[in-house]
Design a protein around this motif. Structure first.
Motif, PDB file in Angstrom:
ATOM      1  N   GLU A 160       0.835  -1.199   0.000  1.00 54.27           N
ATOM      2  CA  GLU A 160       0.000   0.000   0.000  1.00 54.27           C
ATOM      3  C   GLU A 160       0.873   1.254   0.000  1.00 54.27           C
ATOM      4  O   GLU A 160       1.791   1.390   0.816  1.00 54.27           O
ATOM      5  N   VAL A 161       0.586   2.148  -0.926  1.00 56.30           N
ATOM      6  CA  VAL A 161       1.369   3.385  -1.069  1.00 56.30           C
ATOM      7  C   VAL A 161       0.411   4.566  -1.221  1.00 56.30           C
ATOM      8  O   VAL A 161      -0.746   4.420  -1.637  1.00 56.30           O
ATOM      9  N   TRP A 162       0.922   5.753  -0.873  1.00 65.12           N
ATOM     10  CA  TRP A 162       0.144   6.982  -0.972  1.00 65.12           C
ATOM     11  C   TRP A 162       0.666   7.837  -2.117  1.00 65.12           C
ATOM     12  O   TRP A 162       1.856   7.900  -2.359  1.00 65.12           O
ATOM     13  N   TRP A 163      -0.237   8.509  -2.816  1.00 72.47           N
ATOM     14  CA  TRP A 163       0.157   9.434  -3.870  1.00 72.47           C
ATOM     15  C   TRP A 163      -0.849  10.579  -3.962  1.00 72.47           C
ATOM     16  O   TRP A 163      -2.006  10.439  -3.570  1.00 72.47           O
ATOM     17  N   LYS A 164      -0.361  11.727  -4.444  1.00 72.84           N
ATOM     18  CA  LYS A 164      -1.216  12.901  -4.538  1.00 72.84           C
ATOM     19  C   LYS A 164      -2.030  12.827  -5.823  1.00 72.84           C
ATOM     20  O   LYS A 164      -1.479  12.863  -6.920  1.00 72.84           O
ATOM     21  N   ARG A 165      -3.331  12.743  -5.632  1.00 75.49           N
ATOM     22  CA  ARG A 165      -4.216  12.576  -6.770  1.00 75.49           C
ATOM     23  C   ARG A 165      -4.583  13.901  -7.430  1.00 75.49           C
ATOM     24  O   ARG A 165      -4.789  13.990  -8.621  1.00 75.49           O
ATOM     25  N   ASN A 166      -4.717  14.922  -6.624  1.00 78.31           N
ATOM     26  CA  ASN A 166      -5.111  16.219  -7.155  1.00 78.31           C
ATOM     27  C   ASN A 166      -4.847  17.249  -6.081  1.00 78.31           C
ATOM     28  O   ASN A 166      -4.630  16.932  -4.922  1.00 78.31           O
ATOM     29  N   ALA A 167      -4.882  18.527  -6.455  1.00 71.78           N
ATOM     30  CA  ALA A 167      -4.712  19.632  -5.516  1.00 71.78           C
ATOM     31  C   ALA A 167      -5.588  20.770  -5.977  1.00 71.78           C
ATOM     32  O   ALA A 167      -5.884  20.929  -7.153  1.00 71.78           O
ATOM     33  N   ALA A 168      -6.029  21.558  -5.008  1.00 72.24           N
ATOM     34  CA  ALA A 168      -6.857  22.710  -5.348  1.00 72.24           C
ATOM     35  C   ALA A 168      -6.659  23.797  -4.321  1.00 72.24           C
ATOM     36  O   ALA A 168      -6.321  23.533  -3.171  1.00 72.24           O
ATOM     37  N   SER A 169      -6.823  25.029  -4.726  1.00 68.77           N
ATOM     38  CA  SER A 169      -6.763  26.148  -3.791  1.00 68.77           C
ATOM     39  C   SER A 169      -7.935  27.068  -4.073  1.00 68.77           C
ATOM     40  O   SER A 169      -8.464  27.116  -5.177  1.00 68.77           O
ATOM     41  N   PHE A 170      -8.336  27.811  -3.040  1.00 67.90           N
ATOM     42  CA  PHE A 170      -9.517  28.652  -3.159  1.00 67.90           C
ATOM     43  C   PHE A 170      -9.272  29.973  -2.459  1.00 67.90           C
ATOM     44  O   PHE A 170      -8.666  30.027  -1.394  1.00 67.90           O
ATOM     45  N   GLU A 171      -9.782  31.044  -3.041  1.00 68.43           N
ATOM     46  CA  GLU A 171      -9.751  32.341  -2.397  1.00 68.43           C
ATOM     47  C   GLU A 171     -10.995  32.461  -1.520  1.00 68.43           C
ATOM     48  O   GLU A 171     -12.095  32.132  -1.954  1.00 68.43           O
ATOM     49  N   LEU A 172     -10.809  32.950  -0.299  1.00 67.64           N
ATOM     50  CA  LEU A 172     -11.933  33.068   0.609  1.00 67.64           C
ATOM     51  C   LEU A 172     -12.338  34.504   0.866  1.00 67.64           C
ATOM     52  O   LEU A 172     -13.230  34.747   1.647  1.00 67.64           O
ATOM     53  N   ALA A 173     -11.655  35.469   0.264  1.00 74.86           N
ATOM     54  CA  ALA A 173     -11.985  36.861   0.521  1.00 74.86           C
ATOM     55  C   ALA A 173     -13.424  37.128   0.117  1.00 74.86           C
ATOM     56  O   ALA A 173     -13.824  36.842  -1.004  1.00 74.86           O
ATOM     57  N   PRO A 174     -14.249  37.647   1.029  1.00 74.14           N
ATOM     58  CA  PRO A 174     -15.647  37.878   0.698  1.00 74.14           C
ATOM     59  C   PRO A 174     -15.790  38.976  -0.336  1.00 74.14           C
ATOM     60  O   PRO A 174     -15.059  39.955  -0.338  1.00 74.14           O
ATOM     61  N   ALA A 175     -16.725  38.769  -1.257  1.00 71.55           N
ATOM     62  CA  ALA A 175     -16.967  39.778  -2.282  1.00 71.55           C
ATOM     63  C   ALA A 175     -17.797  40.906  -1.692  1.00 71.55           C
ATOM     64  O   ALA A 175     -18.872  40.690  -1.149  1.00 71.55           O
ATOM     65  N   THR A 176     -17.275  42.128  -1.745  1.00 71.45           N
ATOM     66  CA  THR A 176     -17.993  43.273  -1.236  1.00 71.45           C
ATOM     67  C   THR A 176     -17.979  44.373  -2.275  1.00 71.45           C
ATOM     68  O   THR A 176     -17.163  44.377  -3.185  1.00 71.45           O
ATOM     69  N   SER A 177     -18.919  45.304  -2.144  1.00 72.50           N
ATOM     70  CA  SER A 177     -18.971  46.462  -3.020  1.00 72.50           C
ATOM     71  C   SER A 177     -19.121  47.703  -2.159  1.00 72.50           C
ATOM     72  O   SER A 177     -19.123  47.616  -0.928  1.00 72.50           O
ATOM     73  N   SER A 178     -19.271  48.838  -2.798  1.00 72.87           N
ATOM     74  CA  SER A 178     -19.337  50.085  -2.053  1.00 72.87           C
ATOM     75  C   SER A 178     -20.564  50.176  -1.156  1.00 72.87           C
ATOM     76  O   SER A 178     -20.578  50.942  -0.199  1.00 72.87           O
ATOM     77  N   ASN A 179     -21.609  49.392  -1.450  1.00 72.50           N
ATOM     78  CA  ASN A 179     -22.827  49.467  -0.642  1.00 72.50           C
ATOM     79  C   ASN A 179     -23.060  48.208   0.193  1.00 72.50           C
ATOM     80  O   ASN A 179     -24.156  47.961   0.662  1.00 72.50           O
ATOM     81  N   THR A 180     -22.030  47.376   0.358  1.00 71.41           N
ATOM     82  CA  THR A 180     -22.139  46.197   1.214  1.00 71.41           C
ATOM     83  C   THR A 180     -20.964  46.138   2.184  1.00 71.41           C
ATOM     84  O   THR A 180     -19.882  46.641   1.901  1.00 71.41           O
ATOM     85  N   LEU A 181     -21.211  45.517   3.328  1.00 71.56           N
ATOM     86  CA  LEU A 181     -20.187  45.337   4.352  1.00 71.56           C
ATOM     87  C   LEU A 181     -20.263  43.918   4.897  1.00 71.56           C
ATOM     88  O   LEU A 181     -21.343  43.325   4.943  1.00 71.56           O
TER      89      LEU A 181
END
Length: 455
Positions: free
Chosen positions: A295-316
């Motif tokens: 039994e061996v381990w290998w990296k099948r896939n990788a992913a990254s994500f941005e978590l910065a919330p989307a805001t505009s001039s009229n949202t907080l």
């Protein structure tokens, strides 16, 4: 090591099927390892061979975090998330209640969406839960759970903690509480928390623990939601820097992009530091059985994500709101975080996390209030459709006539400072005339006649 699932945070990672969405050609050589912690590869094999001999997959994640204006990368086991200090949770959607904390374990039952569960224990991926209605115990991924705002949660200790006989660091030690134990408080005293552990009642240092208060933006205290900046021992610190005993909080709205450090980082965040999660990165590890290697381990896939919330001039976001001075804030109820706030403008929220400005009120501050019957108030305006539109409900000449009739003096200045209800049918307003502060009441259904309330 337990597998770690990325979707503890408000993101959704779709695990690819056996051959779908693979970034590398099937014939390309892939390095494999004896364990996931091995520093060097044990060999290589083509992807097709590894996929054909696939046994299982695991998702592990690291988190890019911000602390003290610097960026760090932490393993998921180094930080605690808000869902891990919850007691009562709901399912995000239909899911399986499993017999063991393994994807290939048997199904006990299928849970519907919004099913209420009690968390008994957690690791980085799984939660051991008990169904609220029929008391069935099993395991579900943390990623399938969502917080309840009416949950006060539990306390989790970040390091081994002495359970002492009395609330003193010099008191006799009754037993030791292993790190990452989940406890519910019986009370607080002199910086200690009273708990019962396996039939033994004693006191533990509250500064060894993280709780929902440490992730909180809002706390439900004395039948209303109050903005919270942080916890200081057994007290909550409000946006106005007031300290409120923690035991008075009956619910919290938590920040899902906040983490509490459980393992110190050299030159970085220390134990119990609060960090901002900016980007999680996931590695999908696969376990395959290869001839000659086992039994061996290998990296099948990788992913990254941005978590910065989307805001505009009229949202907080609530985090941005907490950096302002809050003039007035109101919510519908303890179980609802639909509400309204006045802070350099008037904003409404549906989830307690994101706020949208009402252009009608510009950048002005007004007292806000939500009546138990459902009417929303902003200054002299009222909404009967949960803040979608507002119409005037105060005629100032009638208020002036009421004040003149009671005080025999015509007010030259009238400023509305507070709105509140005394019953389901009456509304009270506080008016500052410059020389005095006056309360007036009127019928909620027909606010055309105002009378001064005598003290």
């Amino acid at each position: 090591m337990y597998p770690i699932f990325l979707a503890v945070l408000p993101i959704f990672l779709a695990v690819p099927s056996t051959h779908a969405a693979l970034a590398t050609d099937a014939s390309a050589a892939i390095s494999f390892y004896r364990t996931k912690e091995s520093p060097f590869a044990s060999g290589q094999a083509n992807r097709s061979s590894l996929e054909e001999r696939l046994i299982s997959t695991q998702i592990e994640s690291t988190y890019r975090v911000r602390w003290d204006r610097k960026e760090f990368e932490l393993e998921a086991k180094q930080i605690l998330k808000d869902i891990q200090v919850a007691r009562l949770v709901d399912t995000k959607s239909a899911c399986q209640l499993l017999s063991l904390n393994r994807n290939d374990s048997g199904t006990i039952k299928v849970l519907g969406p919004n099913a209420t569960l009690e968390i008994l224990e957690t690791d980085d991926y799984w939660a051991k839960v008990k169904t609220y209605r029929d008391q069935v115990i099993g395991w579900v991924p943390l990623s399938m759970l969502k917080n309840r705002h009416d949950d006060a949660g539990v306390f989790v200790n970040i390091l081994d903690t002495y359970l002492r006989k009395t609330p003193s660091s010099l008191a006799a030690v009754l037993t030791t509480l292993p790190r990452l134990s989940r406890v519910e408080p019986l009370g607080f005293e002199k910086g200690f928390m009273k708990i019962n552990r396996n039939g033994i009642t004693g006191y533990v240092d509250i500064n060894h623990f993280a709780s929902r208060a440490d992730f909180s933006n809002l706390a439900f205290i004395d039948s209303k939601w109050i903005p919270i900046t942080h916890r200081n021992g057994e007290f909550l610190v409000t946006a106005q820097r007031a300290q409120i005993p923690l035991q008075r909080a009956k619910g919290f709205v938590t920040n899902q992009l906040r983490g509490v450090v459980t393992r110190a980082v050299p030159g970085g965040p220390q134990l119990l530091s609060r960090v901002e999660i900016t980007k999680p990165e996931a590695n999908i590890w696969a376990l395959s059985k290869i001839n000659g290697h086992g039994e061996v381990w290998w990296k099948r896939n990788a992913a990254s994500f941005e978590l910065a919330p989307a805001t505009s001039s009229n949202t907080l976001t609530t985090e941005q709101l907490m950096k302002r001075e809050i003039y007035s804030i109101a919510f519908e109820s303890k179980s609802s975080v639909r509400g309204i706030v006045s802070s350099e403008g008037v904003y409404t929220t549906e989830d307690g996390l994101n706020w949208k400005q009402i252009p009608q009120f510009g950048k002005q501050n007004y007292p806000v209030y939500i009546h138990p019957k459902g009417q929303w108030f902003v200054g002299a305006f009222k909404s009967v459709n949960q803040g979608q539109s507002f119409e005037p409900f105060i005629r100032w000449e009638q208020v002036a006539d009421a004040i003149q009739g009671a005080h025999h003096k015509n007010p030259k200045l009238m400023r509305l400072t507070q709105i509140e209800a005394v019953s389901n049918s009456q509304i009270i307003i506080n008016v500052d005339t410059g020389s005095s502060k006056i309360k007036l009441s009127s019928s909620l259904s027909n606010p055309s006649s105002w009378s001064v309330v005598k003290n």
